[in-house]
Design a protein around this motif. Structure first.
Motif, PDB file in Angstrom:
ATOM      1  N   VAL A 250       0.210  15.512   5.571  1.00  0.00           N
ATOM      2  CA  VAL A 250      -0.813  14.483   5.784  1.00  0.00           C
ATOM      3  C   VAL A 250      -0.165  13.134   6.079  1.00  0.00           C
ATOM      4  O   VAL A 250       1.006  12.910   5.778  1.00  0.00           O
ATOM      5  CB  VAL A 250      -1.750  14.384   4.563  1.00  0.00           C
ATOM      6  N   GLN A 251      -0.959  12.236   6.634  1.00  0.00           N
ATOM      7  CA  GLN A 251      -0.486  10.920   7.039  1.00  0.00           C
ATOM      8  C   GLN A 251      -1.409   9.855   6.423  1.00  0.00           C
ATOM      9  O   GLN A 251      -2.427   9.483   7.026  1.00  0.00           O
ATOM     10  CB  GLN A 251      -0.471  10.806   8.572  1.00  0.00           C
ATOM     11  N   PRO A 252      -1.091   9.378   5.231  1.00  0.00           N
ATOM     12  CA  PRO A 252      -2.013   8.497   4.510  1.00  0.00           C
ATOM     13  C   PRO A 252      -2.363   7.207   5.243  1.00  0.00           C
ATOM     14  O   PRO A 252      -3.474   6.685   5.079  1.00  0.00           O
ATOM     15  CB  PRO A 252      -1.260   8.200   3.210  1.00  0.00           C
ATOM     16  N   GLU A 253      -1.450   6.686   6.061  1.00  0.00           N
ATOM     17  CA  GLU A 253      -1.765   5.452   6.779  1.00  0.00           C
ATOM     18  C   GLU A 253      -2.905   5.667   7.773  1.00  0.00           C
ATOM     19  O   GLU A 253      -3.634   4.725   8.101  1.00  0.00           O
ATOM     20  CB  GLU A 253      -0.512   4.930   7.480  1.00  0.00           C
ATOM     21  N   HIS A 254      -3.094   6.912   8.227  1.00  0.00           N
ATOM     22  CA  HIS A 254      -4.234   7.194   9.107  1.00  0.00           C
ATOM     23  C   HIS A 254      -5.555   6.921   8.394  1.00  0.00           C
ATOM     24  O   HIS A 254      -6.536   6.507   9.035  1.00  0.00           O
ATOM     25  CB  HIS A 254      -4.223   8.656   9.565  1.00  0.00           C
ATOM     26  N   ALA A 255      -5.596   7.178   7.102  1.00  0.00           N
ATOM     27  CA  ALA A 255      -6.827   6.906   6.354  1.00  0.00           C
ATOM     28  C   ALA A 255      -7.156   5.422   6.376  1.00  0.00           C
ATOM     29  O   ALA A 255      -8.331   5.032   6.405  1.00  0.00           O
ATOM     30  CB  ALA A 255      -6.696   7.405   4.914  1.00  0.00           C
ATOM     31  N   MET A 256      -6.128   4.575   6.341  1.00  0.00           N
ATOM     32  CA  MET A 256      -6.356   3.136   6.401  1.00  0.00           C
ATOM     33  C   MET A 256      -6.754   2.705   7.815  1.00  0.00           C
ATOM     34  O   MET A 256      -7.623   1.843   7.999  1.00  0.00           O
ATOM     35  CB  MET A 256      -5.089   2.396   5.959  1.00  0.00           C
ATOM     36  N   ASP A 257      -6.135   3.309   8.821  1.00  0.00           N
ATOM     37  CA  ASP A 257      -6.494   2.992  10.204  1.00  0.00           C
ATOM     38  C   ASP A 257      -7.911   3.437  10.538  1.00  0.00           C
ATOM     39  O   ASP A 257      -8.615   2.770  11.304  1.00  0.00           O
ATOM     40  CB  ASP A 257      -5.525   3.681  11.174  1.00  0.00           C
ATOM     41  N   ASP A 258      -8.318   4.584   9.969  1.00  0.00           N
ATOM     42  CA  ASP A 258      -9.528   5.269  10.440  1.00  0.00           C
ATOM     43  C   ASP A 258     -10.695   5.228   9.462  1.00  0.00           C
ATOM     44  O   ASP A 258     -11.709   5.898   9.702  1.00  0.00           O
ATOM     45  CB  ASP A 258      -9.200   6.738  10.732  1.00  0.00           C
TER      46      ASP A 258
ATOM     47  N   SER B  66      -5.814   1.627   0.077  1.00  0.00           N
ATOM     48  CA  SER B  66      -6.235   0.285   0.466  1.00  0.00           C
ATOM     49  C   SER B  66      -5.148  -0.362   1.304  1.00  0.00           C
ATOM     50  O   SER B  66      -3.972   0.001   1.230  1.00  0.00           O
ATOM     51  CB  SER B  66      -6.515  -0.568  -0.774  1.00  0.00           C
ATOM     52  N   ARG B  67      -5.575  -1.369   2.093  1.00  0.00           N
ATOM     53  CA  ARG B  67      -4.654  -2.167   2.896  1.00  0.00           C
ATOM     54  C   ARG B  67      -5.350  -3.470   3.258  1.00  0.00           C
ATOM     55  O   ARG B  67      -6.571  -3.530   3.363  1.00  0.00           O
ATOM     56  CB  ARG B  67      -4.272  -1.402   4.179  1.00  0.00           C
ATOM     57  N   ASP B  68      -4.568  -4.509   3.416  1.00  0.00           N
ATOM     58  CA  ASP B  68      -5.090  -5.804   3.869  1.00  0.00           C
ATOM     59  C   ASP B  68      -6.124  -6.388   2.921  1.00  0.00           C
ATOM     60  O   ASP B  68      -7.060  -7.082   3.344  1.00  0.00           O
ATOM     61  CB  ASP B  68      -5.691  -5.688   5.276  1.00  0.00           C
ATOM     62  N   GLY B  69      -5.975  -6.091   1.630  1.00  0.00           N
ATOM     63  CA  GLY B  69      -6.851  -6.688   0.627  1.00  0.00           C
ATOM     64  C   GLY B  69      -8.230  -6.074   0.537  1.00  0.00           C
ATOM     65  O   GLY B  69      -9.080  -6.578  -0.218  1.00  0.00           O
ATOM     66  N   ARG B  70      -8.492  -5.002   1.266  1.00  0.00           N
ATOM     67  CA  ARG B  70      -9.810  -4.368   1.209  1.00  0.00           C
ATOM     68  C   ARG B  70      -9.946  -3.545  -0.072  1.00  0.00           C
ATOM     69  O   ARG B  70      -8.959  -3.115  -0.676  1.00  0.00           O
ATOM     70  CB  ARG B  70     -10.023  -3.484   2.427  1.00  0.00           C
ATOM     71  N   ASP B  71     -11.183  -3.286  -0.453  1.00  0.00           N
ATOM     72  CA  ASP B  71     -11.426  -2.420  -1.605  1.00  0.00           C
ATOM     73  C   ASP B  71     -10.896  -1.027  -1.298  1.00  0.00           C
ATOM     74  O   ASP B  71     -10.940  -0.563  -0.148  1.00  0.00           O
ATOM     75  CB  ASP B  71     -12.918  -2.341  -1.910  1.00  0.00           C
ATOM     76  N   PRO B  72     -10.410  -0.323  -2.309  1.00  0.00           N
ATOM     77  CA  PRO B  72      -9.934   1.049  -2.074  1.00  0.00           C
ATOM     78  C   PRO B  72     -11.046   1.926  -1.501  1.00  0.00           C
ATOM     79  O   PRO B  72     -12.202   1.828  -1.912  1.00  0.00           O
ATOM     80  CB  PRO B  72      -9.511   1.516  -3.469  1.00  0.00           C
ATOM     81  N   TRP B  73     -10.648   2.764  -0.567  1.00  0.00           N
ATOM     82  CA  TRP B  73     -11.580   3.682   0.099  1.00  0.00           C
ATOM     83  C   TRP B  73     -11.447   5.048  -0.559  1.00  0.00           C
ATOM     84  O   TRP B  73     -10.398   5.657  -0.526  1.00  0.00           O
ATOM     85  CB  TRP B  73     -11.241   3.752   1.586  1.00  0.00           C
ATOM     86  N   HIS B  74     -12.538   5.509  -1.177  1.00  0.00           N
ATOM     87  CA  HIS B  74     -12.512   6.763  -1.923  1.00  0.00           C
ATOM     88  C   HIS B  74     -11.277   6.842  -2.821  1.00  0.00           C
ATOM     89  O   HIS B  74     -10.417   7.720  -2.656  1.00  0.00           O
ATOM     90  CB  HIS B  74     -12.578   7.973  -0.978  1.00  0.00           C
ATOM     91  N   PRO B  75     -11.194   5.930  -3.790  1.00  0.00           N
ATOM     92  CA  PRO B  75     -10.000   5.897  -4.654  1.00  0.00           C
ATOM     93  C   PRO B  75      -9.802   7.171  -5.461  1.00  0.00           C
ATOM     94  O   PRO B  75      -8.693   7.422  -5.940  1.00  0.00           O
ATOM     95  CB  PRO B  75     -10.255   4.691  -5.560  1.00  0.00           C
ATOM     96  N   GLU B  76     -10.856   7.973  -5.607  1.00  0.00           N
ATOM     97  CA  GLU B  76     -10.699   9.240  -6.332  1.00  0.00           C
ATOM     98  C   GLU B  76      -9.760  10.204  -5.616  1.00  0.00           C
ATOM     99  O   GLU B  76      -9.304  11.199  -6.198  1.00  0.00           O
ATOM    100  CB  GLU B  76     -12.066   9.895  -6.544  1.00  0.00           C
ATOM    101  N   GLN B  77      -9.431   9.904  -4.363  1.00  0.00           N
ATOM    102  CA  GLN B  77      -8.555  10.783  -3.595  1.00  0.00           C
ATOM    103  C   GLN B  77      -7.118  10.249  -3.509  1.00  0.00           C
ATOM    104  O   GLN B  77      -6.322  10.715  -2.687  1.00  0.00           O
ATOM    105  CB  GLN B  77      -9.113  10.978  -2.177  1.00  0.00           C
ATOM    106  N   ASN B  78      -6.773   9.309  -4.391  1.00  0.00           N
ATOM    107  CA  ASN B  78      -5.413   8.776  -4.345  1.00  0.00           C
ATOM    108  C   ASN B  78      -4.429   9.754  -4.975  1.00  0.00           C
ATOM    109  O   ASN B  78      -4.797  10.732  -5.624  1.00  0.00           O
ATOM    110  CB  ASN B  78      -5.339   7.419  -5.045  1.00  0.00           C
ATOM    111  N   LEU B  79      -3.144   9.477  -4.780  1.00  0.00           N
ATOM    112  CA  LEU B  79      -2.076  10.210  -5.446  1.00  0.00           C
ATOM    113  C   LEU B  79      -1.346   9.274  -6.392  1.00  0.00           C
ATOM    114  O   LEU B  79      -1.104   8.117  -6.037  1.00  0.00           O
ATOM    115  CB  LEU B  79      -1.069  10.763  -4.426  1.00  0.00           C
ATOM    116  N   PRO B  80      -0.978   9.720  -7.592  1.00  0.00           N
ATOM    117  CA  PRO B  80      -0.100   8.910  -8.442  1.00  0.00           C
ATOM    118  C   PRO B  80       1.217   8.648  -7.711  1.00  0.00           C
ATOM    119  O   PRO B  80       1.651   9.450  -6.874  1.00  0.00           O
ATOM    120  CB  PRO B  80       0.109   9.787  -9.681  1.00  0.00           C
ATOM    121  N   VAL B  81       1.868   7.538  -8.039  1.00  0.00           N
ATOM    122  CA  VAL B  81       3.053   7.145  -7.286  1.00  0.00           C
ATOM    123  C   VAL B  81       4.174   8.173  -7.404  1.00  0.00           C
ATOM    124  O   VAL B  81       4.915   8.391  -6.438  1.00  0.00           O
ATOM    125  CB  VAL B  81       3.521   5.728  -7.719  1.00  0.00           C
ATOM    126  N   ASP B  82       4.311   8.843  -8.548  1.00  0.00           N
ATOM    127  CA  ASP B  82       5.381   9.832  -8.659  1.00  0.00           C
ATOM    128  C   ASP B  82       5.142  11.004  -7.714  1.00  0.00           C
ATOM    129  O   ASP B  82       6.081  11.514  -7.085  1.00  0.00           O
ATOM    130  CB  ASP B  82       5.563  10.299 -10.102  1.00  0.00           C
TER     131      ASP B  82
END
Length: 502
Positions: free
Chosen positions: A367-375, A427-443
Motif C-alpha cells: 500500500v501507499q499511504p501518501e495516496h490516501a492523503m492525496d486522494d 493526516s497532512r497539512d494540518g487537516r483533521d485525520p481522515w478515518h483515523p481508525e485505519q491508522n497504523l502504530p508507528v512500530d
C-alpha cells in the motif's frame, strides 16, 4: 542462479558502530559489521582491536528502509517535466503549459501531475491545440493512468485522439511507452536519484517499470548506479521471455548482489483519480447501465488465472495491481482458486468480506499511504459512503495480511518517511485525520517499510539507517522530516552525514 541474500559491495574489512540506540531499547549498544553483515550486537564497550570505529553518540540505528512500489524511470524523468500539481482546473493546467512553451526546448513538451477528479471543467484537445497548434504537447496525470494530448502529439505518435484529447489505461500506457523509449535519462540521472533515495534511509526498491529489468538494472549497477538494492518485476508481455531464460523470483542477477528477479506484475484495473478503478458500484453521475461506469477491467478473471498459473509453474511469484473493490475481489478469487499467495498492489478499496481473505490466504497488501492523503477528497466524492474501507491499512493488518509500504513514485515522492507519517497520522497539512481508525502504530509502520524488520539482529545483512531523532517519539510532521544521518548498504555507506570512521 543464486537466491542467497547477498551483502552486496560491503565493507568486508569490518566497522564498529559505537553507542547506537536501537529502536525500543533504552541502553546504547555497540554494533560490529563484518563481511557486509551484522556480526555482533553487544553492550557498549565491545572490544574490536584494529577495526575502524564510528561513534554514533546515541543516535538511533534501525533497519534500512524499502520502497515497496516504484516506477524508477518515471521518478527520474519527473524532474524534467513541467509540474502540473498546482493546477486546480483544466484551464489552470493549460495556463501552466502555455507559460512553459516559450522556455522549453523539448521536442515534445511534457507536463506531469494533473489530477482532474475534482475539476469543475474538463480537458479538451481544442484547448491544447489553441496554445500549440503544431508543437506536440503531452500532459500526464499524477496517477500515470491517463494522458491529455494535443493534435500534434497525436500525429507524432500515430494516435486517433478523442475530442477531449484524453487517453486512458491500456491505450495511454502504450503511448507513454512509445514516448519514453525515445527519452531515456542518463546514467548520472539514475545515480543521482538513487543517492537521493539513500539520503532518506532507503536501501532497496521494488521496481515496477515496464521494461527488461532483468537486463537493464544489472547494467546500471555495473555502471555505478549502486546505492540501492533493486527487485525488478516482469510484465506479461515479457513473461515468456523470462521463462525461456529460466528466471525465477529471488534469483540474483548481478555480480554485486544488488539486483534480484522479482514478481510478475499484472494490472487488472485502473485508478481512482482517472475513475477507472474497477468497483462494485458505479461512479457518481454515470449511467449504471453502462459497464464503463464501474471502471475498467484491464484483464479478465480468466486471463488473470491463466497468467498466475503459468508464472507459478515456473517459479515466478505474482504482484497484482488492484484498486477498486471489485478488482480486489477478483484478484483474491484468483489466488484462492489456485491455492497460491502473492502481493496485491494498492488494495485501495476492499469489500468488507474480503479483508479476512487477505489473512486467510497469506496475501501481502503493498500500500501507499501518501495516496490516501492525496486522494481523500477524491475518495469522499467518488467513493462516497465507502471510505471506511478505503486505504484501510489497520483493517488489512488486523485481518492478518502482511502490509508493505511504498510510494508508487512518481505518484508520490520516493521518501518512506512520508508514507510512514501518513500511515500513522492519516493526516497532512494540518487537516483533521481522515478515518483515523485505519491508522497504523508507528512500530508497525516502520516494520512495514523495512520488510518486517523492526530491530537489527546478528547475522542479518548490514542494511541500516542511522537517525538523528527517535521515530517512536516523533510527531507526524517530524516523521515527514526525519533527519537521516547515514545509510549503509551491506555495511557500505551510501549516505553519510557523519564523520569518517577512525
Amino acid at each position: 542462479m543464486s537466491t542467497t541474500p547477498s551483502a552486496g559491495r560491503g565493507r568486508t574489512g569490518g566497522l564498529l558502530l559505537r553507542d547506537a540506540r536501537l529502536l525500543g531499547v533504552a541502553e546504547p549498544r555497540d554494533v560490529l559489521l563484518s563481511g557486509g553483515r551484522i556480526a555482533r550486537v553487544a553492550p557498549s564497550g565491545l572490544a574490536a582491536p584494529g577495526l575502524p570505529e564510528l561513534r554514533l553518540d546515541g543516535r538511533h540505528l534501525a533497519p534500512g528502509l524499502w520502497d515497496g512500489h516504484v516506477h524508477f524511470t518515471q521518478w527520474v524523468v519527473r524532474r524534467e517535466r513541467i509540474d502540473l500539481s498546482p493546477a486546480d482546473s483544466a484551464a489552470a493546467a493549460v495556463a501552466i503549459m502555455r507559460a512553459a512553451l516559450p522556455v522549453s526546448d523539448a521536442d515534445v513538451v511534457v507536463g506531469y501531475g494533473f489530477r482532474d477528479a475534482l475539476w469543475s471543467d474538463a480537458p479538451t484537445r481544442a484547448a491544447l491545440d489553441a496554445i500549440a497548434p503544431d508543437r506536440p504537447v503531452m500532459l500526464i496525470s499524477g496517477d500515470l493512468h491517463c494522458g491529455w494530448l494535443n493534435s500534434a502529439a497525436g500525429r507524432r505518435y500515430g494516435l486517433d485522439l478523442p475530442d477531449d484529447g484524453v487517453l486512458r489505461e491500456t491505450e495511454w500506457i502504450g503511448a507513454l511507452g512509445v514516448h519514453d523509449r525515445g527519452t531515456q535519462p542518463s546514467l548520472d540521472a539514475y545515480a543521482a536519484a538513487a543517492r537521493a533515495a539513500a539520503s532518506r534511509g532507503v536501501v532497496g526498491v521494488v521496481e515496477f517499470e515496464n521494461q527488461d529489468n532483468a537486463t537493464i538494472w544489472p547494467d546500471r549497477v555495473a555502471a555505478g548506479v549502486d546505492s540501492l538494492r533493486v527487485e525488478g518485476s516482469v510484465w506479461p508481455d515479457r513473461l515468456d521471455e523470462a521463462i525461456a531464460r529460466g528466471l525465477r523470483t529471488g534469483d540474483v542477477l548481478d555480480d554485486a548482489g544488488l539486483v534480484t528477479f522479482g514478481r510478475l506484475k499484472i494490472v487488472v484495473d485502473g485508478s481512482l483519480n482517472t475513475r477507472t478503478a474497477y468497483c462494485w458500484a458505479p461512479y457518481p453521475g454515470l449511467d449504471p447501465a453502462d459497464p464503463h461506469s464501474y471502471g475498467v477491467q484491464s484483464v479478465t478473471p480468466e486471463r488473470l488465472v491463466e497468467l498466475l498459473a503459468t508464472a507459478h509453474a515456473h517459479g515466478i511469484a505474482p504482484a497484482v495491481h488492484a484498486i477498486g473493490d471489485q478488482a480486489n475481489t477478483q484478484v483474491i478469487d484468483a489466488f484462492e482458486s489456485l491455492g497460491i499467495a502473492g502481493v496485491v498492489e494498492h488494495a485501495q478499496l476492499v469489500s468488507d468480506d474480503d479483508f479476512a481473505r487477505f489473512g486467510r490466504l497469506g496475501l501481502t497488501a503493498s500500500v501507499q499511504p501518501e495516496h490516501a492523503m492525496d486522494d481523500r477528497d477524491v475518495a469522499d466524492r467518488h467513493w462516497h459512503g465507502r471510505t471506511d474501507r478505503a486505504f484501510a491499512f489497520r483493517s488489512l493488518h488486523n485481518a492478518g495480511a502482511t502490509v508493505h509500504l511504498g510510494s508508487d513514485a512518481p505518484v508520490a515522492p520516493l521518501d518512506p518517511w512520508l508514507a510512514i507519517s501518513a500511515a500513522v497520522s492519516r493526516s497532512r497539512d494540518g487537516r483533521d485525520p481522515w478515518h483515523p481508525e485505519q491508522n497504523l502504530p508507528v512500530d508497525l509502520a516502520l516494520a512495514a517499510s523495512a520488510r518486517g524488520r523492526f530491530t537489527i539482529t546478528e547475522g542479518e545483512v548490514a542494511d541500516l539507517v542511522v537517525l538523528d531523532a527517535d521515530p517512536l517519539a516523533a510527531t507526524p510532521d517530524a516523521l515527514r522530516k526525519m533527519p537521516v544521518a547515514a545509510t549503509l548498504l551491506g555495511g557500505r555507506f551510501t549516505w553519510n552525514d557523519l564523520e569518517d570512521p577512525r
